[in-house]
Design a protein around this motif. Structure first.
Motif, mmCIF file in Angstrom:
data_model
loop_
_atom_site.group_PDB
_atom_site.id
_atom_site.type_symbol
_atom_site.label_atom_id
_atom_site.label_comp_id
_atom_site.label_asym_id
_atom_site.label_seq_id
_atom_site.Cartn_x
_atom_site.Cartn_y
_atom_site.Cartn_z
ATOM 1 N N ASP A 141 7.657 -0.137 3.633
ATOM 2 C CA ASP A 141 7.423 0.903 3.957
ATOM 3 C C ASP A 141 8.507 1.855 3.550
ATOM 4 O O ASP A 141 8.019 2.918 3.193
ATOM 5 C CB ASP A 141 6.971 0.342 5.841
ATOM 6 N N ASP A 142 9.692 1.979 3.690
ATOM 7 C CA ASP A 142 10.439 2.734 3.330
ATOM 8 C C ASP A 142 10.602 3.575 1.979
ATOM 9 O O ASP A 142 10.862 4.507 1.726
ATOM 10 C CB ASP A 142 11.788 2.257 3.369
ATOM 11 N N HIS A 143 10.198 2.766 0.613
ATOM 12 C CA HIS A 143 9.674 3.162 -0.541
ATOM 13 C C HIS A 143 8.683 3.242 -0.850
ATOM 14 O O HIS A 143 8.328 3.716 -2.348
ATOM 15 C CB HIS A 143 10.871 1.830 -1.385
ATOM 16 N N LYS A 144 7.737 2.880 -0.321
ATOM 17 C CA LYS A 144 6.186 3.645 -1.141
ATOM 18 C C LYS A 144 5.436 4.851 -0.860
ATOM 19 O O LYS A 144 5.467 5.087 -2.870
ATOM 20 C CB LYS A 144 5.258 3.240 0.081
ATOM 21 N N GLN A 145 6.408 5.647 -0.718
ATOM 22 C CA GLN A 145 6.600 7.020 -1.188
ATOM 23 C C GLN A 145 6.474 7.243 -2.267
ATOM 24 O O GLN A 145 6.594 8.325 -2.681
ATOM 25 C CB GLN A 145 6.748 8.151 0.373
ATOM 26 N N SER A 146 8.125 7.257 -1.952
ATOM 27 C CA SER A 146 9.117 7.388 -2.934
ATOM 28 C C SER A 146 9.145 6.651 -4.469
ATOM 29 O O SER A 146 8.708 7.929 -5.831
ATOM 30 C CB SER A 146 10.902 7.365 -3.082
ATOM 31 N N LEU A 147 8.259 5.966 -4.585
ATOM 32 C CA LEU A 147 8.202 5.068 -5.944
ATOM 33 C C LEU A 147 6.405 5.601 -6.324
ATOM 34 O O LEU A 147 6.413 5.750 -7.267
ATOM 35 C CB LEU A 147 8.152 3.848 -5.560
ATOM 36 N N SER A 148 5.765 6.182 -5.034
ATOM 37 C CA SER A 148 3.953 6.533 -5.650
ATOM 38 C C SER A 148 4.885 7.801 -5.916
ATOM 39 O O SER A 148 4.125 8.134 -7.071
ATOM 40 C CB SER A 148 3.378 6.649 -4.042
ATOM 41 N N ASP A 149 5.744 8.443 -5.487
ATOM 42 C CA ASP A 149 5.969 9.846 -5.854
ATOM 43 C C ASP A 149 5.831 10.189 -7.278
ATOM 44 O O ASP A 149 5.779 10.726 -8.631
ATOM 45 C CB ASP A 149 7.046 10.867 -5.104
ATOM 46 N N PHE A 150 6.808 9.204 -7.922
ATOM 47 C CA PHE A 150 7.999 8.842 -9.303
ATOM 48 C C PHE A 150 6.629 9.063 -9.684
ATOM 49 O O PHE A 150 6.547 9.274 -11.129
ATOM 50 C CB PHE A 150 9.140 7.760 -9.000
ATOM 51 N N LEU A 151 5.649 7.546 -9.743
ATOM 52 C CA LEU A 151 4.205 7.026 -10.611
ATOM 53 C C LEU A 151 3.494 8.307 -10.628
ATOM 54 O O LEU A 151 3.146 8.353 -11.799
ATOM 55 C CB LEU A 151 4.085 5.904 -10.268
ATOM 56 N N GLY A 152 3.745 8.804 -9.828
ATOM 57 C CA GLY A 152 2.685 10.075 -10.046
ATOM 58 C C GLY A 152 2.476 11.224 -10.155
ATOM 59 O O GLY A 152 2.123 12.008 -11.167
ATOM 60 N N ALA A 153 4.400 11.416 -10.724
ATOM 61 C CA ALA A 153 4.326 13.124 -10.949
ATOM 62 C C ALA A 153 4.253 12.499 -12.387
ATOM 63 O O ALA A 153 4.544 13.571 -13.401
ATOM 64 C CB ALA A 153 6.190 13.150 -11.241
ATOM 65 N N ARG A 154 4.574 11.076 -13.280
ATOM 66 C CA ARG A 154 4.204 11.203 -14.439
ATOM 67 C C ARG A 154 2.566 10.539 -15.156
ATOM 68 O O ARG A 154 2.002 10.426 -15.553
ATOM 69 C CB ARG A 154 5.121 9.529 -14.867
ATOM 70 N N GLN A 155 1.400 11.212 -13.835
ATOM 71 C CA GLN A 155 0.337 10.742 -13.991
ATOM 72 C C GLN A 155 0.048 9.003 -13.980
ATOM 73 O O GLN A 155 -0.936 8.856 -14.703
ATOM 74 C CB GLN A 155 -0.425 11.609 -14.889
ATOM 75 N N PHE A 156 1.050 8.252 -14.084
ATOM 76 C CA PHE A 156 0.907 6.862 -14.519
ATOM 77 C C PHE A 156 -0.165 6.141 -12.735
ATOM 78 O O PHE A 156 -0.471 4.810 -13.332
ATOM 79 C CB PHE A 156 2.263 6.236 -14.180
ATOM 80 N N LEU A 157 0.229 6.450 -11.792
ATOM 81 C CA LEU A 157 -0.113 5.946 -9.903
ATOM 82 C C LEU A 157 -1.783 5.673 -10.931
ATOM 83 O O LEU A 157 -1.784 7.165 -10.566
ATOM 84 C CB LEU A 157 -0.043 6.361 -9.470
ATOM 85 N N LYS A 158 -2.340 4.051 -10.631
ATOM 86 C CA LYS A 158 -3.361 4.778 -10.676
ATOM 87 C C LYS A 158 -4.046 3.591 -8.970
ATOM 88 O O LYS A 158 -5.353 3.971 -8.582
ATOM 89 C CB LYS A 158 -3.779 3.314 -11.489
ATOM 90 N N ASP A 159 -3.585 3.121 -8.294
ATOM 91 C CA ASP A 159 -3.792 2.573 -7.312
ATOM 92 C C ASP A 159 -2.691 1.959 -5.906
ATOM 93 O O ASP A 159 -1.837 1.358 -6.696
ATOM 94 C CB ASP A 159 -4.926 2.043 -6.954
ATOM 95 N N VAL A 160 -2.563 2.426 -5.102
ATOM 96 C CA VAL A 160 -1.584 1.595 -4.278
ATOM 97 C C VAL A 160 -2.273 0.820 -2.512
ATOM 98 O O VAL A 160 -3.440 1.235 -2.156
ATOM 99 C CB VAL A 160 -1.212 2.404 -3.118
ATOM 100 N N VAL A 161 -2.364 -0.249 -2.961
ATOM 101 C CA VAL A 161 -3.086 -1.699 -2.454
ATOM 102 C C VAL A 161 -1.909 -1.935 -1.295
ATOM 103 O O VAL A 161 -1.628 -2.858 -1.593
ATOM 104 C CB VAL A 161 -3.587 -2.398 -2.453
ATOM 105 N N PRO A 162 -2.138 -2.899 0.033
ATOM 106 C CA PRO A 162 -0.671 -3.819 0.641
ATOM 107 C C PRO A 162 -1.384 -4.628 -0.094
ATOM 108 O O PRO A 162 -2.044 -5.008 -0.715
ATOM 109 C CB PRO A 162 -2.793 -3.762 1.798
ATOM 110 N N HIS A 163 -0.452 -5.773 0.018
ATOM 111 C CA HIS A 163 0.422 -6.169 -0.391
ATOM 112 C C HIS A 163 0.246 -8.078 0.068
ATOM 113 O O HIS A 163 0.500 -8.223 1.094
ATOM 114 C CB HIS A 163 1.610 -6.271 -0.824
#
Length: 62
Positions: free
Chosen positions: A40-62
């Motif tokens: 939960d603590d790193h969801k946003q920062s990792l999403s931001d990193f991938l999103g800035a590169r336009q790599f992020l496609k989806d975020v789902v519960p594990h």
């Protein structure tokens, strides 16, 4: 002993609660998804990193 999936953030040892599905279009076919795990603590920062590169496609519960 139970195997627990760990967050992909550098140095983090927390259990993963999210899967960040991503794809680098320069390297992967459009349907391929790679996975980073996030707590939960790193969801946003990792999403931001991938999103800035336009790599992020989806975020789902594990």
């Amino acid at each position: 002993m139970t195997d627990v999936d760990i967050c992909s953030a550098k140095g983090c040892q927390q259990p993963a609660t999210w899967e960040l599905l991503w794809n680098n279009p320069k390297l992967h076919t459009p349907d391929r998804r790679k996975t980073w795990l996030a707590c939960d603590d790193h969801k946003q920062s990792l999403s931001d990193f991938l999103g800035a590169r336009q790599f992020l496609k989806d975020v789902v519960p594990h």
